[in-house]
Write a protein that holds these residues in place. Structure first.
Motif, PDB file in Angstrom:
ATOM      1  N   UNK A 380     -10.028 -79.560  18.715  1.00 11.98           N
ATOM      2  CA  UNK A 380     -10.155 -78.708  17.535  1.00 11.98           C
ATOM      3  C   UNK A 380      -9.149 -79.189  16.481  1.00 11.98           C
ATOM      4  N   UNK A 381      -9.605 -80.060  15.600  1.00 19.63           N
ATOM      5  CA  UNK A 381      -8.706 -80.665  14.624  1.00 19.63           C
ATOM      6  C   UNK A 381      -8.151 -79.638  13.636  1.00 19.63           C
ATOM      7  N   UNK A 382      -8.947 -78.604  13.336  1.00 24.92           N
ATOM      8  CA  UNK A 382      -8.452 -77.566  12.438  1.00 24.92           C
ATOM      9  C   UNK A 382      -7.293 -76.799  13.075  1.00 24.92           C
ATOM     10  N   UNK A 383      -7.407 -76.530  14.372  1.00 28.58           N
ATOM     11  CA  UNK A 383      -6.327 -75.840  15.073  1.00 28.58           C
ATOM     12  C   UNK A 383      -5.063 -76.700  15.066  1.00 28.58           C
ATOM     13  N   UNK A 384      -5.222 -77.997  15.325  1.00 33.76           N
ATOM     14  CA  UNK A 384      -4.072 -78.894  15.332  1.00 33.76           C
ATOM     15  C   UNK A 384      -3.413 -78.910  13.953  1.00 33.76           C
ATOM     16  N   UNK A 385      -4.226 -79.031  12.919  1.00 34.50           N
ATOM     17  CA  UNK A 385      -3.680 -79.078  11.561  1.00 34.50           C
ATOM     18  C   UNK A 385      -2.917 -77.813  11.216  1.00 34.50           C
ATOM     19  N   UNK A 386      -3.358 -76.683  11.730  1.00 35.83           N
ATOM     20  CA  UNK A 386      -2.739 -75.403  11.410  1.00 35.83           C
ATOM     21  C   UNK A 386      -1.463 -75.155  12.198  1.00 35.83           C
ATOM     22  N   UNK A 387      -1.428 -75.583  13.452  1.00 33.98           N
ATOM     23  CA  UNK A 387      -0.343 -75.170  14.342  1.00 33.98           C
ATOM     24  C   UNK A 387       0.653 -76.278  14.697  1.00 33.98           C
ATOM     25  N   UNK A 388       0.315 -77.519  14.447  1.00 33.07           N
ATOM     26  CA  UNK A 388       1.194 -78.615  14.855  1.00 33.07           C
ATOM     27  C   UNK A 388       2.001 -79.154  13.675  1.00 33.07           C
ATOM     28  N   UNK A 389       3.095 -79.790  13.982  1.00 32.60           N
ATOM     29  CA  UNK A 389       3.921 -80.470  12.987  1.00 32.60           C
ATOM     30  C   UNK A 389       3.661 -81.957  13.080  1.00 32.60           C
ATOM     31  N   UNK A 390       3.217 -82.555  11.976  1.00 35.33           N
ATOM     32  CA  UNK A 390       2.975 -84.000  11.990  1.00 35.33           C
ATOM     33  C   UNK A 390       4.296 -84.735  11.875  1.00 35.33           C
ATOM     34  N   UNK A 391       4.447 -85.804  12.663  1.00 35.07           N
ATOM     35  CA  UNK A 391       5.668 -86.611  12.696  1.00 35.07           C
ATOM     36  C   UNK A 391       5.402 -87.937  12.016  1.00 35.07           C
ATOM     37  N   UNK A 392       6.195 -88.251  11.021  1.00 40.06           N
ATOM     38  CA  UNK A 392       6.084 -89.513  10.316  1.00 40.06           C
ATOM     39  C   UNK A 392       7.237 -90.432  10.730  1.00 40.06           C
ATOM     40  N   UNK A 393       7.069 -91.723  10.469  1.00 42.91           N
ATOM     41  CA  UNK A 393       8.119 -92.689  10.824  1.00 42.91           C
ATOM     42  C   UNK A 393       9.368 -92.446   9.978  1.00 42.91           C
TER      43      UNK A 393
END
Length: 393
Positions: A380-393
């Motif tokens: 569920x990509x929408x769930x991931x986008x809403x609840x997760x923190x994206x990590x950048x380099x």
């Protein structure tokens, strides 16, 4: 041949009404405001939330593959290893060459002593994503890419009875038996006499029940041997897991020499080289690699190493969510001598929160291998986008 054009990394921390393994031994709740807490009498840090690391790979044809590492605390740490160290090498590599990619990525930090720990966890997430991507592009399940499934329904055991007293644990075990689930692993290590009292209470709940004991690395050799002998005497015990501190190969070897009961080890090990030391010394009789810490490529190598020594493989699984659970199921299906898969009831419910279609099955009737290409799941990509923190380099 398609190539990888995008790598995304996410740290996910999900709250749930029941924490992993239930309340602390002092009866208090493990809550977010307390941060990471050591669960006495064990040594390790635990979180009130279900924490994990997710990796998404995208190919130039638009195909996406998902991976996950077992990162129950601090998923940002291996996440930054993916973003800073692995991502630059991943970009542009062919998508179907999973094993060459794994070797190349492993060697990036090999000579610096980082075949284990957070670097290995980071690689595990990427490796799972590579297999998922390859399967989706080939239109085949990962188990088929690994050479075929020995079984499409996986036998399982219930891991954990998250209750405060032995009477409550026995009642919960009785409920599982009524559902046809007769194998239960107890999370113990609270002292030999206390552990045996719990075992007796649970075995007394239903004559069909058999138990395993996870001692959480709590004992020295004399106490572990006494516990093992008493468990043997009861006759309905499957195995004794993690009885001594995790680096004590010779102690586990001596313990296994004294016992007929299988000693199970594996969740703390990351690669075939570590397992070779344990297996070659006969320091275990049941290998428990965790695909969220080894990746699929290395877990299969470990399984073949175990097969050379005629040892069964029962994959470890604790707090990983839907992606790593599916990866573990595909691995378990592709291993010839695989007696049972670890089923964590609360984790199983939380795991499906990141999927559009929940995981199916349970420890009674068995767990069906997810169908469809790749890992056979729909993230569920929408769930991931809403609840997760994206990590950048």
């Amino acid at each position: 041949m398609p190539r990888i054009t995008d790598v995304r990394v996410y740290a996910l921390k999900l709250p749930h009404e029941e924490t992993y393994l239930g309340r602390l031994d002092d009866g208090s709740e493990l809550t977010d405001d307390r941060g990471y807490v050591v669960r006495e009498p064990w040594r390790s840090l635990y979180s009130a939330r279900y924490e994990t690391l997710l990796v998404r790979l995208t190919a130039d044809d638009g195909t996406v593959g998902w991976g996950e590492a077992l990162a129950p605390v601090g998923p940002e740490v291996p996440g930054h290893a993916v973003a800073a160290l692995l991502k630059p090498v991943l970009l542009g590599i062919p998508t179907g060459a999973v094993r060459p990619a794994w070797h190349r990525l492993r060697d990036l930090m090999r000579e610096r002593g980082h075949l284990t720990g957070h670097q290995a966890d980071a690689l595990a997430a990427v490796d799972i994503a590579l297999w998922d991507l390859a399967g989706r592009q080939a239109g085949l399940p990962v188990a088929e890419l690994l050479g075929g499934a020995f079984r499409t329904t996986l036998p399982a055991y219930v891991s954990g009875l998250p209750r405060d007293t032995d009477a409550e644990r026995a009642e919960l075990a009785r409920g599982w038996a009524e559902q046809g689930a007769y194998r239960i692993k107890l999370h113990l290590g609270r002292g030999v006499d206390a552990d045996l009292a719990t075992v007796d209470a649970v075995l007394g709940a239903d004559p069909r029940l058999r138990v395993a004991v996870d001692a959480h690395w709590a004992y020295g050799l004399p106490d572990a041997a006494r516990l093992g002998r008493e468990l043997q005497r009861r006759g309905r015990v499957l195995f004794l897991e993690a009885p001594l501190v995790p680096e004590d190969i010779e102690g586990h070897r001596e313990l296994q020499r004294r016992l007929d009961l299988p000693v199970a080890v594996g969740e703390a090990l990351r690669n075939r080289y570590e397992f070779a030391g344990w297996i070659g010394r006969r320091a275990l009789s049941l290998a428990q690699p965790d695909v969220g810490r080894t990746g699929i490529t290395e877990a299969l190598a470990i399984a073949e190493l175990a097969a050379v020594h005629h040892l069964p493989v029962a994959p470890h699984h604790s707090v990983g969510l839907g992606i790593v659970t599916a990866a573990g199921l595909h691995l378990a299906a592709a291993v010839a001598d695989m007696p049972y898969f670890e089923y964590q009831p609360t984790t199983w419910n939380v795991a499906s929160r990141i999927l559009r279609t929940p995981l199916a099955g349970g420890p009674g009737d068995g767990i069906p291998l997810p169908a469809g290409p790749g890992l056979g799941i729909d993230v569920d990509t929408e769930f991931i986008a809403k609840h997760a923190e994206e990590i950048a380099a």
